[in-house]
Design a protein around this motif. Structure first.
Motif, PDB file in Angstrom:
ATOM      1  N   GLN A 150       8.847  20.550 -13.380  1.00 42.38           N
ATOM      2  CA  GLN A 150       7.648  20.490 -14.217  1.00 42.38           C
ATOM      3  C   GLN A 150       7.173  19.052 -14.315  1.00 42.38           C
ATOM      4  O   GLN A 150       7.979  18.116 -14.363  1.00 42.38           O
ATOM      5  N   ASP A 151       5.870  18.874 -14.352  1.00 44.92           N
ATOM      6  CA  ASP A 151       5.297  17.535 -14.372  1.00 44.92           C
ATOM      7  C   ASP A 151       5.636  16.813 -15.678  1.00 44.92           C
ATOM      8  O   ASP A 151       6.140  17.419 -16.636  1.00 44.92           O
ATOM      9  N   ILE A 152       5.335  15.511 -15.708  1.00 46.21           N
ATOM     10  CA  ILE A 152       5.725  14.696 -16.854  1.00 46.21           C
ATOM     11  C   ILE A 152       5.008  15.153 -18.126  1.00 46.21           C
ATOM     12  O   ILE A 152       3.875  15.636 -18.090  1.00 46.21           O
ATOM     13  N   ASN A 153       5.705  14.970 -19.260  1.00 48.97           N
ATOM     14  CA  ASN A 153       5.131  15.341 -20.551  1.00 48.97           C
ATOM     15  C   ASN A 153       4.344  14.163 -21.121  1.00 48.97           C
ATOM     16  O   ASN A 153       4.238  13.094 -20.503  1.00 48.97           O
ATOM     17  N   SER A 154       3.813  14.332 -22.303  1.00 49.06           N
ATOM     18  CA  SER A 154       2.941  13.311 -22.891  1.00 49.06           C
ATOM     19  C   SER A 154       3.703  12.018 -23.172  1.00 49.06           C
ATOM     20  O   SER A 154       3.154  10.910 -23.003  1.00 49.06           O
ATOM     21  N   ARG A 155       4.948  12.123 -23.604  1.00 52.30           N
ATOM     22  CA  ARG A 155       5.745  10.921 -23.874  1.00 52.30           C
ATOM     23  C   ARG A 155       5.959  10.118 -22.587  1.00 52.30           C
ATOM     24  O   ARG A 155       5.773   8.896 -22.562  1.00 52.30           O
ATOM     25  N   GLU A 156       6.322  10.796 -21.525  1.00 52.70           N
ATOM     26  CA  GLU A 156       6.534  10.127 -20.242  1.00 52.70           C
ATOM     27  C   GLU A 156       5.222   9.570 -19.693  1.00 52.70           C
ATOM     28  O   GLU A 156       5.202   8.502 -19.068  1.00 52.70           O
ATOM     29  N   LEU A 157       4.132  10.282 -19.948  1.00 53.76           N
ATOM     30  CA  LEU A 157       2.823   9.810 -19.494  1.00 53.76           C
ATOM     31  C   LEU A 157       2.443   8.503 -20.176  1.00 53.76           C
ATOM     32  O   LEU A 157       1.912   7.582 -19.533  1.00 53.76           O
ATOM     33  N   VAL A 158       2.728   8.386 -21.470  1.00 56.14           N
ATOM     34  CA  VAL A 158       2.435   7.158 -22.208  1.00 56.14           C
ATOM     35  C   VAL A 158       3.224   5.991 -21.629  1.00 56.14           C
ATOM     36  O   VAL A 158       2.690   4.885 -21.413  1.00 56.14           O
ATOM     37  N   ILE A 159       4.504   6.214 -21.341  1.00 58.93           N
ATOM     38  CA  ILE A 159       5.349   5.150 -20.795  1.00 58.93           C
ATOM     39  C   ILE A 159       4.828   4.688 -19.443  1.00 58.93           C
ATOM     40  O   ILE A 159       4.671   3.490 -19.186  1.00 58.93           O
TER      41      ILE A 159
END
Length: 507
Positions: free
Chosen positions: A460-469
């Motif tokens: 599964q693609d990155i979540n919002s937390r990983e996207l922010v990082i």
């Protein structure tokens, strides 16, 4: 007004106190609350560190935000903090990276999260102390103390060979540090002061300088790490948790380069000039040989670890090629040397962003697949397109793509090396080929092509937390790559002052 605040004490002791508070909060209560508490301390420390930048006077090479109090009067040891344009960017890099590491471990670390977060906060404070210390014993205390939380992080949350990796890491780094302490004590008995700035103006014979230079080299070369004392790093990276690898690559390696700038060059300029051939040779071997070693790696983390060694070779090359630049009659000023040193500094900061991003990317895959082997992947772009876009961007940055921070520092060092010797520049420039080879080869095998197995298909693609990082790091890489002036301007006066001090007997 900010200069009147004890900002350096705050960015050193606040995360340490925060780490103790988080540790005492324990894991039996609200784990989510513990994580938020750790993030609050990290964010406040980062915001305070920005005050060092906004309140910094770029027109002077003098130490700023100075704090000085008597600590151990018997030995003339002081609680002495201060920063210049060399140390300040590294402190901000440390506080910035710690925030991202806390976020990266938010959902991943389920075993003793309070201890995990506390270790990073305490280590942040200790690393800030290394960059801010102006008393050599104070520097040494922070230098050694920061090994303890990293030792614990690898030993508790590391991989199956974590005990071997932690012992090797500790022995290598501690052994080199002993010689540094001996050199500091010798200089104290010669001058009666442990102050680093007093050591800069000491009159030492060539023999004294040579022995002191070698003592410092044994400490700083291990920390960078330089070839051939680099073997601890791939083991430590492979066994460390993701956050540990990020801090190790992004910050701890830079402390070796900082040591050369703060101690070796200004205290032992004649020995540095006499032995520059040794450092240049070790640096070029790291750039070329380690680049080929990275090409044959099957573990993504080990590949990036070897890549770090090669890229840090640019740092030490830039710091010591200055003497060969001055040896050329056409380069009798400090302009070319300043480009080399500033390029090395930009390379340290850029490598902090890019290596941290790459280790975080590998951590994202490992959290989902529990494998770092390249052969276990293939076609990830089909199931994680957003993640793959970031991965390719950071990979290209690692290869030195123009417009990214990975290009700026390397380009400056290569151009400066050309002023010294064509072959230095030629060998250094091979990293543009080798870096592209091992980085793009990894990208091709991991991300492109058809989906090779069901595990990749289920990703599964990155979540919002990983996207922010990832977005934050991508902005940092682009900003430094497209507009390095705000960072270069900060360090310019300090670098010129250092070079004028070193060059007194060279020009």
């Amino acid at each position: 007004m900010l200069a009147d605040w004890p900002l350096l004490s705050l960015v050193v002791w606040l995360p340490i106190i925060g780490g103790i508070v988080v540790l005492l909060s324990g894991d039996k209560g609200d784990a989510e609350g513990t994580r938020r508490l750790a993030l609050v301390f990290a964010l406040i420390t980062f915001l305070l560190s920005l005050g060092l930048y906004t309140g910094f006077d770029v027109s002077t090479a003098d130490m700023q935000f100075v704090e000085r109090f008597e600590w151990i009067s018997t030995f003339n040891i002081f609680y002495h903090f201060g920063i210049d344009g060399i140390s300040m960017p590294l402190i901000i890099l440390t506080t910035f990276t710690t925030v991202l590491v806390i976020l990266a471990g938010w959902e991943v670390i389920k075993v003793r999260p309070s201890q995990y977060m506390a270790a990073f906060l305490i280590m942040e404070g200790l690393m800030n102390g290394v960059f801010a210390a102006l008393d050599s014993i104070f520097f040494y205390v922070f230098w050694e103390a920061m090994l303890i939380p990293m030792f614990i992080l690898i030993g508790v949350w590391g991989g199956p060979r974590r005990v071997y990796a932690t012992i090797k890491f500790f022995i290598y780094t501690f052994f080199g540090s002993v010689f540094m302490l001996v050199a500091m004590i010798y200089m104290y008995y010669q001058s009666g002061s442990f102050a680093i700035l007093d050591m800069h103006v000491m009159k030492l014979s060539m023999t004294e300088q040579t022995f002191i230079f070698i003592a410092f080299l044994m400490a700083f070369a291990v920390k960078v790490p330089m070839w051939p004392v680099h073997t601890w790093l791939p083991d430590a990276h492979v066994e460390a948790p993701t956050g540990g690898s990020v801090i190790l690559a992004a910050i701890m390696l830079k402390i070796g380069g900082y040591g050369f700038l703060r101690f070796s060059l200004p205290i032992t300029p004649d020995a540095s000039s006499s032995l520059d051939w040794l450092i240049i040779a070790m640096s070029l071997i790291a750039v070329v040989y380690i680049g080929f070693v990275a090409l044959v790696q099957t573990d993504m983390k080990k590949l990036v670890a070897y890549s770090s060694i090669a890229h840090m070779g640019f740092v030490t090359l830039g710091l010591f090629v200055i003497f060969r630049i001055w040896a050329n009659p056409a380069n009798t000023d400090i302009t070319g040397a300043a480009m080399a040193v500033e390029g090395a500094m930009i390379q340290m900061i850029s490598h902090g962003f890019i290596s941290g991003a790459l280790f975080l990317m590998i951590g994202v895959l490992y959290d989902r697949m529990h494998s770092r082997e390249i052969k276990d992947y293939g076609g990830v772009v089909n199931t994680m397109p957003v993640f793959a876009a970031f991965a390719v961007f950071f990979a290209m940055s690692n290869a030195g793509l123009p417009g990214t921070s990975g290009f700026v520092g390397e380009f400056m060092v290569i151009i400066a090396s050309f002023k010294a010797n064509f072959w230095f520049a030629f060998l250094a420039a091979t990293t543009l080929i080798l870096g592209a080879a091992y980085t793009l080869w990894m990208v091709k095998r991991v991300f492109y092509g058809e989906v090779r197995n069901d595990n990749v298909k289920a990703l599964q693609d990155i979540n919002s937390r990983e996207l922010v990082i990832m977005t934050t790091l991508a902005i940092a890489v682009l900003a430094l790559g497209l507009w390095p002036a705000p960072v270069v301007d900060v360090m310019h006066a300090s670098v010129n002052n250092l070079l004028q001090h070193v060059a007194v007997s060279k020009l």
